[in-house]
Design an enzyme around this catalytic site. Structure first.
Site, PDB file in Angstrom:
ATOM      1  NE  ARG A  60      -3.516  -1.776   2.548  1.00 33.06           N
ATOM      2  CZ  ARG A  60      -4.182  -2.460   3.417  1.00 33.06           C
ATOM      3  NH1 ARG A  60      -3.776  -1.864   4.599  1.00 33.06           N
ATOM      4  NH2 ARG A  60      -4.572  -3.650   3.648  1.00 33.06           N
ATOM      5  NE  ARG A 169      -4.145  -4.751  15.227  1.00 34.28           N
ATOM      6  CZ  ARG A 169      -5.254  -5.450  14.629  1.00 34.28           C
ATOM      7  NH1 ARG A 169      -5.958  -6.011  15.369  1.00 34.28           N
ATOM      8  NH2 ARG A 169      -5.558  -5.480  13.356  1.00 34.28           N
ATOM      9  CE  LYS A 170      -6.803  -2.648  11.479  1.00 31.56           C
ATOM     10  NZ  LYS A 170      -7.170  -3.466  10.146  1.00 31.56           N
ATOM     11  N   GLY A 423     -14.194 -10.144   2.151  1.00 27.33           N
ATOM     12  CA  GLY A 423     -13.706 -11.492   1.799  1.00 27.33           C
ATOM     13  C   GLY A 423     -13.526 -12.403   3.049  1.00 27.33           C
ATOM     14  CB  CYS A 428     -10.304  -4.367   3.770  1.00 26.24           C
ATOM     15  SG  CYS A 428      -9.153  -5.116   4.956  1.00 26.24           S
ATOM     16  N   GLY A 429     -13.640  -3.805   3.237  1.00 24.59           N
ATOM     17  CA  GLY A 429     -14.414  -3.567   2.038  1.00 24.59           C
ATOM     18  C   GLY A 429     -15.694  -2.776   2.830  1.00 24.59           C
TER      19      GLY A 429
HETATM   20 FE1  SF4 Z   1      -8.581  -9.610   3.093  1.00 27.80          FE
HETATM   21 FE2  SF4 Z   1      -9.427  -7.421   4.323  1.00 27.80          FE
HETATM   22 FE3  SF4 Z   1     -10.893  -8.541   2.388  1.00 27.80          FE
HETATM   23 FE4  SF4 Z   1     -10.459  -9.848   4.679  1.00 27.80          FE
HETATM   24  S1  SF4 Z   1     -11.730  -7.750   4.448  1.00 27.80           S
HETATM   25  S2  SF4 Z   1     -10.253 -10.533   2.600  1.00 27.80           S
HETATM   26  S3  SF4 Z   1      -8.314  -9.097   5.363  1.00 27.80           S
HETATM   27  S4  SF4 Z   1      -8.720  -7.517   2.050  1.00 27.80           S
END
Ligand code: SF4
Length: 504
Positions: A60, A169-170, A423, A428-429
């Site tokens: 990134r 953490r982040k 996913g 992240c989404g």
């Molecule tokens: Fe990977 Fe983030 Fe998607 Fe999970 S939400 S599959 S950690 S990119």
């Protein structure tokens, strides 16, 4: 205190100290990499790509506030083409992500990014990450004041700063002074949002937001902070988190857990004690309806005679060649600047009135249109199992296919419905804030495990911010578009006139 594995690794060697090892491994090769250093690579934006046995990495690169100059866009694009098999993904934090990098590529990537003032340093890891903002900060006629200098000052304050290179953490920060919450404040660890105190304009401070498996909305500390006080307050919040955040369990280490336990009042008292200063109580947050940070089309800027043009990048994936073409038209018709958005799209700012028509006629703008179909235009996706080691399912192609299917099933659909997919249980989404969110899972079918999705509805930010709620579990991937189609059809058939999906 019992420290988790990552905490012990950080104490052995700070994440920032892995830089000279990256250069050493670039000479010695993938096989020479110490397993502990794979964790520390994150401090330089580098993740192992799936499968971990292969010698490929994701990286990134931070773009504070999503602001790119022409020169920066060109370098980002050329590096994607040279080392990343042409892929350049725009993330939900206005950063970009490369794939297919090899360890021997890293020195040149670092070097070339530095020539245009860019860096992957702290794009990942237990540090202050890319600072996000309204994608139209400094351009938006609605914003109370310009936060761009503050965004860059915060980036500089924490960049390679060893006082803050080992947080629990982040740590994610959003800074914006626009009333439509374009910076998605409530889902950040720390957010500065616009506020008034009498005649003065400044910020309210929200802390403790975050998504992941247990999403929390950030809480308002109830103090009014003047723009010139903002940097000290941001540093104070990070200091409180560094010194009091939990370090025993990784999944309990984000600031949201500390804020949930302490409450906003105790956190504020601690912050003021650390800074040795009390801030004004009260003031009024300035907030209008949330638009989800979708800014398609041509919009007048606050600078007379200039416009910004919002364009759709389906699920945030483009190539280096496409980014070069965006840079070219941005330079030809504007001043060369581009903006990335937290909805994985792109904005071309600073287009004079007389250049708008010619810009819109360019083939690249016809392809990545300012008027996308409703569902493709409001679809967000994480990386998924194409590259991510944590992913249970494929996401980007799946989401693009679902959105295209819905645009065919419901042509000219009048109300945007925001679709997000993750996913895995991470976010992240950002599926928890979607109108319709999909979270990847696996289900057994005919003796084999296949992609499936938990389906949730009704999320969103703004005045009535709330996370969505699950309504269907483990729907097989090849059927999930039908499930969403049924949800949309139910909405069409039963909604009151002009009722949005979120209100429904
Ligand atoms: Fe990977 Fe983030 Fe998607 Fe999970 S939400 S599959 S950690 S990119």
């Amino acid at each position: 205190m019992t420290l988790n594995k990552e905490e012990r690794l950080k104490l052995e060697k700070d994440g920032l100290d892995v830089l000279h090892d990256i250069h050493r491994y670039a000479e010695a090769g993938f096989e020479a990499i110490d397993p502990g250093d794979f964790v520390r690579f994150k401090w330089y934006g580098i993740y192992q790509q799936k499968p971990k046995t292969d010698p490929y990495f994701m990286m990134r690169v931070k773009i504070p506030g999503g602001m790119l100059t022409y020169e920066q866009s060109v370098v980002v694009a050329e590096l994607g083409n040279k080392f990343g098999r042409g892929l350049v993904d725009v993330t939900t934090r206005q950063a970009i992500q490369y794939h297919w990098l090899q360890i021997q590529d890293m020195p040149e990537i670092f070097e070339r990014l530095s020539t245009v003032g860019m860096s992957p340093i702290q794009a990942c890891g237990d540090v202050v990450r890319n600072v996000i903002s309204s994608p139209v900060a400094g351009l938006d006629a609605k914003e109370l004041f310009d936060v761009r200098d503050l965004v860059f000052a915060v980036e500089q304050k924490f960049l390679s700063n060893r006082e803050y290179s080992n947080l629990p953490r982040k740590f994610k920060i959003s800074i914006a002074a626009d009333p439509r919450d374009l910076g998605h404040p409530e889902i950040n660890d720390l957010a500065l949002v616009p506020a008034r105190y009498g005649e003065e304009v400044g910020f309210h401070i929200l802390v403790g937001g975050g998504l992941s498996a247990k999403p929390h909305m950030a809480q308002n500390l109830g103090i009014f902070v003047r723009p010139e006080e903002a940097l000290e307050v941001i540093e104070g919040v990070v200091k409180v988190y560094r010194d009091h955040g939990y370090r025993e369990k990784r999944n309990h280490a984000r600031i949201k857990f500390l804020v949930a336990d302490w409450g906003a009042e105790k956190f504020r008292d601690k912050l003021e004690a650390v800074l040795g200063k009390a801030y004004l109580r009260g003031g009024e947050r300035v907030q209008e309806d949330w638009n989800g940070a979708y800014l398609y089309g041509v919009h007048k800027q606050k600078q007379a005679g200039l416009n910004f043009v919002g364009l759709s990048l389906p699920v945030g994936r483009i190539s280096g060649d496409i980014l070069l073409e965006f840079a070219r038209v941005a330079k030809q018709y504007g001043n060369g600047d581009l903006r990335t958005t937290n909805t994985q799209n792109i904005i071309i700012p600073n287009i004079p009135d007389e250049n708008v028509a010619a810009l819109l006629d360019e083939p690249i703008i016809q392809q990545f249109t300012a008027k996308p179909p409703t569902f493709v235009g409001h679809a967000v996706s994480c990386t998924g199992n194409e590259f991510c080691n944590l992913a249970l399912v494929e996401t980007k192609a799946r989401m693009k296919g679902i959105a295209e299917y819905l645009d065919t099933a419901f042509p000219d659909f009048p109300t945007p419905i925001r679709l997000h997919v993750n996913g895995c249980p991470n976010q992240c989404g950002q599926q928890a804030i979607a109108d319709i969110g999909l979270a990847g899972a696996l289900v057994r079918r005919d003796g084999k495990m296949v992609d499936a999705f938990d389906v949730s509805i009704g999320g969103g930010l703004g005045r009535d911010a709330k996370f969505n709620r699950k309504i269907a579990l483990k729907v097989p991937g090849d059927r999930v578009h039908h499930t969403i189609e049924s949800i949309v059809r139910h909405y069409i058939d039963h909604r009151l006139e002009s009722e949005t999906f979120r209100e429904y």
